[in-house]
Design an enzyme around this catalytic site. Structure first.
Site, PDB file in Angstrom:
ATOM      1  N   ASN A  10       0.970  -1.076  -0.065  1.00  0.00           N
ATOM      2  CA  ASN A  10       0.024  -0.138  -0.123  1.00  0.00           C
ATOM      3  C   ASN A  10       0.954   1.110   0.057  1.00  0.00           C
ATOM      4  O   ASN A  10       0.223   2.297   0.329  1.00  0.00           O
ATOM      5  CB  ASN A  10      -0.853  -0.029   1.218  1.00  0.00           C
ATOM      6  CG  ASN A  10      -2.309  -0.971   0.991  1.00  0.00           C
ATOM      7  OD1 ASN A  10      -2.737  -0.921  -0.258  1.00  0.00           O
ATOM      8  ND2 ASN A  10      -2.623  -1.699   1.961  1.00  0.00           N
ATOM      9  N   HIS A  13       4.258   5.405  -3.048  1.00  0.00           N
ATOM     10  CA  HIS A  13       5.453   5.950  -3.724  1.00  0.00           C
ATOM     11  C   HIS A  13       5.818   4.752  -4.558  1.00  0.00           C
ATOM     12  O   HIS A  13       6.343   4.927  -5.495  1.00  0.00           O
ATOM     13  CB  HIS A  13       6.573   6.338  -2.662  1.00  0.00           C
ATOM     14  CG  HIS A  13       7.780   6.670  -3.234  1.00  0.00           C
ATOM     15  ND1 HIS A  13       8.134   7.806  -4.064  1.00  0.00           N
ATOM     16  CD2 HIS A  13       8.775   6.008  -3.449  1.00  0.00           C
ATOM     17  CE1 HIS A  13       9.344   7.729  -4.649  1.00  0.00           C
ATOM     18  NE2 HIS A  13      10.028   6.670  -3.995  1.00  0.00           N
ATOM     19  N   ASP A  70      10.780  -7.631  -0.986  1.00  0.00           N
ATOM     20  CA  ASP A  70      11.121  -7.637   0.644  1.00  0.00           C
ATOM     21  C   ASP A  70      12.562  -7.285   0.265  1.00  0.00           C
ATOM     22  O   ASP A  70      13.244  -7.547  -0.524  1.00  0.00           O
ATOM     23  CB  ASP A  70      11.320  -9.009   1.272  1.00  0.00           C
ATOM     24  CG  ASP A  70      11.329  -8.735   2.533  1.00  0.00           C
ATOM     25  OD1 ASP A  70      10.864  -7.795   3.416  1.00  0.00           O
ATOM     26  OD2 ASP A  70      11.749  -9.660   3.430  1.00  0.00           O
ATOM     27  N   ASP A 153      19.501   4.756   4.920  1.00  0.00           N
ATOM     28  CA  ASP A 153      19.862   5.686   4.163  1.00  0.00           C
ATOM     29  C   ASP A 153      20.906   6.300   4.636  1.00  0.00           C
ATOM     30  O   ASP A 153      22.296   6.728   3.982  1.00  0.00           O
ATOM     31  CB  ASP A 153      18.876   6.585   3.565  1.00  0.00           C
ATOM     32  CG  ASP A 153      18.179   5.579   2.235  1.00  0.00           C
ATOM     33  OD1 ASP A 153      18.485   4.583   1.994  1.00  0.00           O
ATOM     34  OD2 ASP A 153      17.019   6.254   1.875  1.00  0.00           O
TER      35      ASP A 153
HETATM   36  P1  IMP Z   1      11.042  -3.297   2.760  1.00  0.00           P
HETATM   37  O1  IMP Z   1      11.122  -4.761   2.484  1.00  0.00           O
HETATM   38  O2  IMP Z   1      10.769  -2.308   1.632  1.00  0.00           O
HETATM   39  O3  IMP Z   1       9.690  -2.918   3.812  1.00  0.00           O
HETATM   40  O4  IMP Z   1      12.154  -3.052   3.758  1.00  0.00           O
HETATM   41  C1  IMP Z   1      12.460  -3.419   4.885  1.00  0.00           C
HETATM   42  C2  IMP Z   1      13.474  -2.461   5.674  1.00  0.00           C
HETATM   43  O5  IMP Z   1      14.737  -2.727   5.096  1.00  0.00           O
HETATM   44  C3  IMP Z   1      12.990  -1.289   5.971  1.00  0.00           C
HETATM   45  O6  IMP Z   1      12.027  -1.075   7.241  1.00  0.00           O
HETATM   46  C4  IMP Z   1      14.243  -0.307   6.152  1.00  0.00           C
HETATM   47  O7  IMP Z   1      14.678  -0.508   7.514  1.00  0.00           O
HETATM   48  C5  IMP Z   1      15.301  -1.080   5.041  1.00  0.00           C
HETATM   49  N1  IMP Z   1      15.347  -0.542   3.763  1.00  0.00           N
HETATM   50  C6  IMP Z   1      14.629  -1.235   2.677  1.00  0.00           C
HETATM   51  N2  IMP Z   1      14.927  -0.476   1.695  1.00  0.00           N
HETATM   52  C7  IMP Z   1      15.820   0.650   2.095  1.00  0.00           C
HETATM   53  C8  IMP Z   1      16.469   1.525   1.475  1.00  0.00           C
HETATM   54  O8  IMP Z   1      16.071   1.788   0.145  1.00  0.00           O
HETATM   55  N3  IMP Z   1      17.155   2.478   2.305  1.00  0.00           N
HETATM   56  C9  IMP Z   1      17.355   2.421   3.427  1.00  0.00           C
HETATM   57  N4  IMP Z   1      16.904   1.186   4.091  1.00  0.00           N
HETATM   58  C10 IMP Z   1      16.118   0.401   3.589  1.00  0.00           C
END
Ligand code: IMP
Length: 192
Positions: A10, A13, A70, A153
């Site tokens: 959801n 972006h 993920d 980041d």
């Molecule tokens: P998700 O699977 O995209 O929800 O990412 C899981 C977790 O990885 C996030 O809560 C962030 O802590 C970290 N994460 C994912 N993508 C990024 C990114 O592009 N920059 C920094 N942290 C990230």
């Protein structure tokens, strides 16, 4: 005819970004669009496992073509941690500040600061599963730098650059990011 494809998220972006890459031939639907308000389980111990678990949930419950992603930050000196636990490294609650502090603390005195962001995407199309991966290699800083972006980041510098992801514009980061690389592979496959 437009192909309908559910993205198990959801996050507006992420939806907008991927929708613009996929172009007009694909109608991208969010979880909200298909009336899915469930907290989809993410209990696997790998990124791929979680992406597969989420995509299978949608396919089994809604019978629709779909994909899920993920992402995790994998640190070489910590044997790949925080990895699949990236969002809740410092405990449940998705607190990026606490996660970064814990990681910087665990890295104190360690010279090898190599790390990578890795995204796994699982697509289920006409009942067949396909997995795509996107990686960006880099290294961890010793302290936070920059204010844009999210998650880890401020402490990650991608290879070939001198700025952290949080010191870059969204545009620049989105061109070279792990997610962009995985999404590119997904889009190339869908367009083929
Ligand atoms: P998700 O699977 O995209 O929800 O990412 C899981 C977790 O990885 C996030 O809560 C962030 O802590 C970290 N994460 C994912 N993508 C990024 C990114 O592009 N920059 C920094 N942290 C990230």
């Amino acid at each position: 005819m437009k192909r309908k494809l559910v993205f198990a998220t959801n996050n507006a972006h992420k939806l907008e970004e991927i929708s613009s890459i996929l172009g007009e031939k694909v109608e991208l639907l969010s979880l909200k669009d298909i009336n899915c308000h469930a907290d989809i389980p993410e209990t696997a111990d790998t990124l791929e496992g979680n992406a597969i678990q989420k995509a299978e949930y949608i396919y089994e419950n809604y019978g629709l073509d779909c994909f899920a992603d993920d992402t995790g930050l994998e640190v070489e000196a910590l044997d790949g941690a925080p990895g699949v636990l990236s969002a809740r490294y410092a405990g449940n609650g998705h607190n990026s500040e606490a996660n970064m502090q814990k990681l910087l603390q665990n890295m104190q005195g360690i010279h090898n600061r190599k790390a990578q962001f890795r995204t796994a995407i699982c697509l289920i199309l006409d009942g067949k599963m396909h997995v795509f991966e996107g990686i960006v290699k880099g290294e961890l800083t010793k302290e936070k730098r920059g204010t844009s972006g999210f998650g880890y980041d401020p402490i990650f510098i991608p290879e070939g650059h001198s700025k952290t992801f949080a010191e870059m514009s969204h545009e620049t980061k989105n061109k070279i990011s792990h997610r962009a690389r995985a999404v590119e592979k997904l889009c190339r496959f869908l367009k083929a």
